[in-house]
Write an enzyme that holds these catalytic residues in place. Structure first.
Site, PDB file in Angstrom:
ATOM      1  N   GLU A  74      78.866  89.632 -46.291  1.00 35.75           N
ATOM      2  CA  GLU A  74      77.758  89.786 -45.356  1.00 35.75           C
ATOM      3  C   GLU A  74      77.631  88.458 -44.610  1.00 35.75           C
ATOM      4  O   GLU A  74      77.540  87.402 -45.249  1.00 35.75           O
ATOM      5  CB  GLU A  74      76.467  90.082 -46.125  1.00 35.75           C
ATOM      6  CG  GLU A  74      75.336  90.424 -45.205  1.00 35.75           C
ATOM      7  CD  GLU A  74      74.017  90.679 -45.935  1.00 35.75           C
ATOM      8  OE1 GLU A  74      74.028  90.881 -47.160  1.00 35.75           O
ATOM      9  OE2 GLU A  74      72.988  90.668 -45.244  1.00 35.75           O
ATOM     10  N   ARG A 130      81.153  88.628 -61.789  1.00 35.06           N
ATOM     11  CA  ARG A 130      81.110  87.584 -60.763  1.00 35.06           C
ATOM     12  C   ARG A 130      81.405  86.232 -61.407  1.00 35.06           C
ATOM     13  O   ARG A 130      81.211  86.038 -62.599  1.00 35.06           O
ATOM     14  CB  ARG A 130      79.779  87.589 -60.022  1.00 35.06           C
ATOM     15  CG  ARG A 130      78.560  87.226 -60.829  1.00 35.06           C
ATOM     16  CD  ARG A 130      77.334  87.042 -59.914  1.00 35.06           C
ATOM     17  NE  ARG A 130      77.195  88.078 -58.915  1.00 35.06           N
ATOM     18  CZ  ARG A 130      77.071  87.854 -57.594  1.00 35.06           C
ATOM     19  NH1 ARG A 130      77.065  86.631 -57.119  1.00 35.06           N
ATOM     20  NH2 ARG A 130      76.920  88.837 -56.763  1.00 35.06           N
ATOM     21  N   LYS A 143      73.511  82.831 -52.162  1.00 37.92           N
ATOM     22  CA  LYS A 143      73.449  82.352 -50.780  1.00 37.92           C
ATOM     23  C   LYS A 143      72.023  81.988 -50.390  1.00 37.92           C
ATOM     24  O   LYS A 143      71.808  81.070 -49.609  1.00 37.92           O
ATOM     25  CB  LYS A 143      73.988  83.430 -49.832  1.00 37.92           C
ATOM     26  CG  LYS A 143      75.497  83.379 -49.691  1.00 37.92           C
ATOM     27  CD  LYS A 143      75.974  84.294 -48.587  1.00 37.92           C
ATOM     28  CE  LYS A 143      76.291  85.647 -49.142  1.00 37.92           C
ATOM     29  NZ  LYS A 143      76.880  86.568 -48.159  1.00 37.92           N
TER      30      LYS A 143
HETATM   31  P1  ATP Z   1      75.329  86.026 -52.996  1.00 38.84           P
HETATM   32  O1  ATP Z   1      74.848  86.567 -54.293  1.00 38.84           O
HETATM   33  O2  ATP Z   1      75.884  84.647 -53.071  1.00 38.84           O
HETATM   34  O3  ATP Z   1      74.329  86.143 -51.887  1.00 38.84           O
HETATM   35  P2  ATP Z   1      76.628  88.398 -52.083  1.00 38.84           P
HETATM   36  O4  ATP Z   1      77.229  89.291 -53.091  1.00 38.84           O
HETATM   37  O5  ATP Z   1      75.359  88.838 -51.485  1.00 38.84           O
HETATM   38  O6  ATP Z   1      76.594  86.917 -52.632  1.00 38.84           O
HETATM   39  P3  ATP Z   1      78.469  89.084 -50.053  1.00 38.84           P
HETATM   40  O7  ATP Z   1      78.679  88.418 -48.760  1.00 38.84           O
HETATM   41  O8  ATP Z   1      77.898  90.436 -50.053  1.00 38.84           O
HETATM   42  O9  ATP Z   1      77.610  88.107 -50.909  1.00 38.84           O
HETATM   43  O10 ATP Z   1      79.805  89.066 -50.906  1.00 38.84           O
HETATM   44  C1  ATP Z   1      81.053  89.428 -50.417  1.00 38.84           C
HETATM   45  C2  ATP Z   1      81.957  89.774 -51.563  1.00 38.84           C
HETATM   46  O11 ATP Z   1      82.087  88.667 -52.434  1.00 38.84           O
HETATM   47  C3  ATP Z   1      81.399  90.914 -52.380  1.00 38.84           C
HETATM   48  O12 ATP Z   1      82.444  91.814 -52.685  1.00 38.84           O
HETATM   49  C4  ATP Z   1      80.876  90.259 -53.609  1.00 38.84           C
HETATM   50  O13 ATP Z   1      80.954  91.110 -54.710  1.00 38.84           O
HETATM   51  C5  ATP Z   1      81.809  89.064 -53.759  1.00 38.84           C
HETATM   52  N1  ATP Z   1      81.146  87.977 -54.461  1.00 38.84           N
HETATM   53  C6  ATP Z   1      79.979  87.390 -54.133  1.00 38.84           C
HETATM   54  N2  ATP Z   1      79.638  86.453 -55.041  1.00 38.84           N
HETATM   55  C7  ATP Z   1      80.633  86.444 -55.959  1.00 38.84           C
HETATM   56  C8  ATP Z   1      80.879  85.705 -57.159  1.00 38.84           C
HETATM   57  N3  ATP Z   1      80.020  84.776 -57.588  1.00 38.84           N
HETATM   58  N4  ATP Z   1      82.003  85.972 -57.850  1.00 38.84           N
HETATM   59  C9  ATP Z   1      82.874  86.899 -57.432  1.00 38.84           C
HETATM   60  N5  ATP Z   1      82.704  87.632 -56.328  1.00 38.84           N
HETATM   61  C10 ATP Z   1      81.602  87.416 -55.591  1.00 38.84           C
HETATM   62 MG    MG Z   2      76.178  91.364 -51.096  1.00 39.13          MG
END
Ligand code: ATP
Ligand code: MG
Length: 561
Positions: free
Chosen positions: A38, A265, A275
């Site tokens: 995102e 994760r 984020k």
């Molecule tokens: P955050 O929790 O940091 O805001 P998010 O999941 O909202 O992260 P996205 O931009 O939606 O962020 O993530 C893009 C991809 O990265 C998704 O497939 C998500 O599952 C993966 N991802 C995000 N954080 C991690 C992590 N700590 N370890 C592994 N994969 C991750």
């Molecule tokens: Mg997300």
């Protein structure tokens, strides 16, 4: 298509699933993954893990991997983030299939499908506010309460949804919901919201839309549109999987269907990774931007001096897990040390200088001392470092009254200056405050490294630079950003309470050998005995700046010994 059935390394559980799917010729034996960020922040090391996984699997199985921006929330998303995400993925060494995709490119198709769902009687417009809808969902152990608008006629639903799209209603006044099951023990199946009204411009679609699809609806359908076969996401989405499948049931064919697979994760100790929290650090000025070298962002790690290879090696070492855990940040540091040791030229730098005068060395004379650029790399060659009567060494390499086991410089003691001569300390000068301001030595002209007398042994070897032939630089030393292993894991405490006040130390007037005068930002070096450093983008010709990536050894490991 080949798959590594006989690979020596045992398959992780995702590879096992993919291998099985290929054996069964599922989805015409294609492997097509995607990385779906995102664009609401910069990527962090957790995303790097996901990037390595998705792009890595595509490489491994001769498949494809898409970069798809999940841009369904116009309130928080920005073009700056889109650009930084593309830069980071490329920097890590991956190239996406075709072109970057955007969920917003599918808004028309998502809309058309939702019309079809209304016509099929499986979606309806609800006039209730969102908090009442949440309340009616209730708890998993008891059935929820059906909305009084659940059984509207198809005609009325169509009419209202079209008018929602046309902008007739204010934010929050109506939503489109899927008609699934208000009695399901899975709360996500209790008539989830598909569309909300948001009178907000979108960074790509402008003012075309004032209704936006929810993540759960948009994500699986976007996977379907792109022909994704394996949709990998983190564990918190496991509970969403039945809904992912339900939405696909509304459109899928017999021959093709994406499959959602969840993995744990990545969490790192002494770090926050959400984020939202990283944005908070940036907005509150607690760090100097998203690429502050203390940040766990990919851009921060890059600026700190990490290499793409070291991050990929780290992701490999961490592996794929089904259960959440916290990985020790020292494993990341180990990976970068390992790579930098192989690739970075060795140079001399004195961070906390004290002057040494070699009283029996001729004034005005310069010798060029030949030293190895990198003993780990036979190709790296040698360089010449100028040696003069006046030198700098580190303050802490001298002791006025050293204990026996101090094998550095002290009155009457001999040490070797690396790549040059053996010198003996004869005297020193102190200022009124008791600080050592100058050390007087004599040198042994027969002891030059590489020469006939080079074999004479002394216990200590020190790094040095010439006073005349060195240049000043600013050095930034970093420590962990947080003092707690899990700053995010305290119910009663804000993560910011654990910020390490000494996470950044700035040293000025450090002395560097002249060979790296023309270094460029991101150039990497080992400052001998001190650690790995890289030039920072803040550098100017008047004030070169270097970041310490990591010390040579883990200082935290030593403390625990
Ligand atoms: P955050 O929790 O940091 O805001 P998010 O999941 O909202 O992260 P996205 O931009 O939606 O962020 O993530 C893009 C991809 O990265 C998704 O497939 C998500 O599952 C993966 N991802 C995000 N954080 C991690 C992590 N700590 N370890 C592994 N994969 C991750
Ligand atoms: Mg997300």
């Amino acid at each position: 298509m080949e798959f590594p059935e006989n690979d020596k390394r045992s398959l992780n559980f995702i590879e096992a699933i993919i291998s099985e799917d290929l054996k069964n010729k599922k989805n015409e034996s294609r492997v097509h993954t995607r990385f779906p960020p995102e664009p609401n922040g910069y990527l962090h090391i957790g995303h790097a893990k996901s990037i390595c996984l998705n792009f890595g699997l595509a490489e491994e199985y001769n498949g494809l991997c898409n970069l798809r921006f999940d841009d369904t929330n116009p309130e928080k998303e920005e073009v700056e983030y889109v650009d930084s995400i593309m830069e980071d993925v490329r920097w890590l060494g991956f190239e996406w299939h075709d072109k970057p995709y955007f969920a917003s490119d599918y808004f028309d198709r998502l809309y058309d499908w939702s019309i079809k769902m209304i016509e099929a009687g499986v979606a309806y417009v609800d006039d209730q506010p969102q908090d009442l809808i949440s309340e009616q969902r209730g708890v998993p152990t008891r059935p929820g309460i059906e909305s009084p608008f659940r059984n509207r006629t198809i005609e009325e639903n169509l009419d209202l949804f079209l008018r929602m799209k046309a902008g007739e209603f204010p934010n929050g006044s109506k939503v489109l919901r899927a008609k699934v099951d208000m009695t399901s023990p899975n709360m996500h199946m209790r008539d989830p919201i598909m569309y909300r009204i948001l009178h907000e411009d979108h960074h790509r679609t402008g003012d075309k839309w004032c209704i936006y699809p929810m993540y759960d609806y948009a994500h699986g359908q976007s996977d379907f549109i792109e022909g994704i076969t394996h949709s990998l996401c983190t564990l918190e989405f496991e509970i969403h999987r039945p809904l992912y499948d339900w939405f696909l049931d509304q459109i899928a064919e017999d021959t093709y269907r994406p499959r959602q697979i969840e993995f744990a994760r990545l969490n790192l100790s002494y770090t926050v990774m959400s984020k939202r929290k990283l944005l908070q650090l940036v907005q509150e000025g607690l760090v100097n931007g998203w690429d502050d070298p203390r940040m766990p962002t990919i851009s921060g790690l890059r600026r700190r001096g990490y290499t793409p290879q070291s991050i990929r090696a780290f992701a490999d070492r961490v592996g794929i897990a089904k259960r959440d855990n916290i990985i020790d940040v020292s494993l990341l540091e180990f990976s970068v040390r390992e790579h930098l040791n192989l690739m970075s030229p060795r140079v001399f730098a004195v961070l906390d200088p004290v002057k040494v005068v070699i009283t029996n060395y001729p004034e005005g004379k310069t010798e060029l001392m030949e030293v190895d650029n990198n003993p780990e790399d036979p190709e790296a060659g040698k360089r010449k470092v100028p040696f003069n009567r006046e030198l700098y060494i580190e303050q802490n390499d001298f002791m006025e009254d050293p204990p026996k086991k101090f094998f550095r410089m002290g009155p009457g003691r001999e040490v070797r200056l690396k790549g040059a001569y053996i010198v003996k300390c004869e005297d020193f000068v102190k200022d009124d405050d008791g600080n050592i301001t100058e050390i007087h030595c004599t040198y042994d002209p027969d002891s030059r490294s590489g020469g006939a007398g080079a074999n004479r042994k002394v216990k200590g070897t020190l790094h040095w630079v010439s006073v005349e032939n060195s240049f000043d630089a600013e050095i930034r030393l970093y420590d962990r950003m947080f003092m707690d292993e899990d700053p995010d894991g305290h119910k009663d405490k804000d993560f910011r309470e654990f910020i390490n006040p000494d996470s950044l130390t700035v040293l000025r007037h450090c002395k560097l050998e002249p060979s790296i005068k023309s270094a460029k930002p991101e150039d990497k070096f080992q400052f001998q005995r001190l650690g790995y450093f890289c030039m920072d983008k803040d550098s100017t010709p008047e004030n070169p700046v270097f970041n310490r990536t990591v010390p040579l050894r883990d200082p935290w490991a030593k403390k625990n010994r």
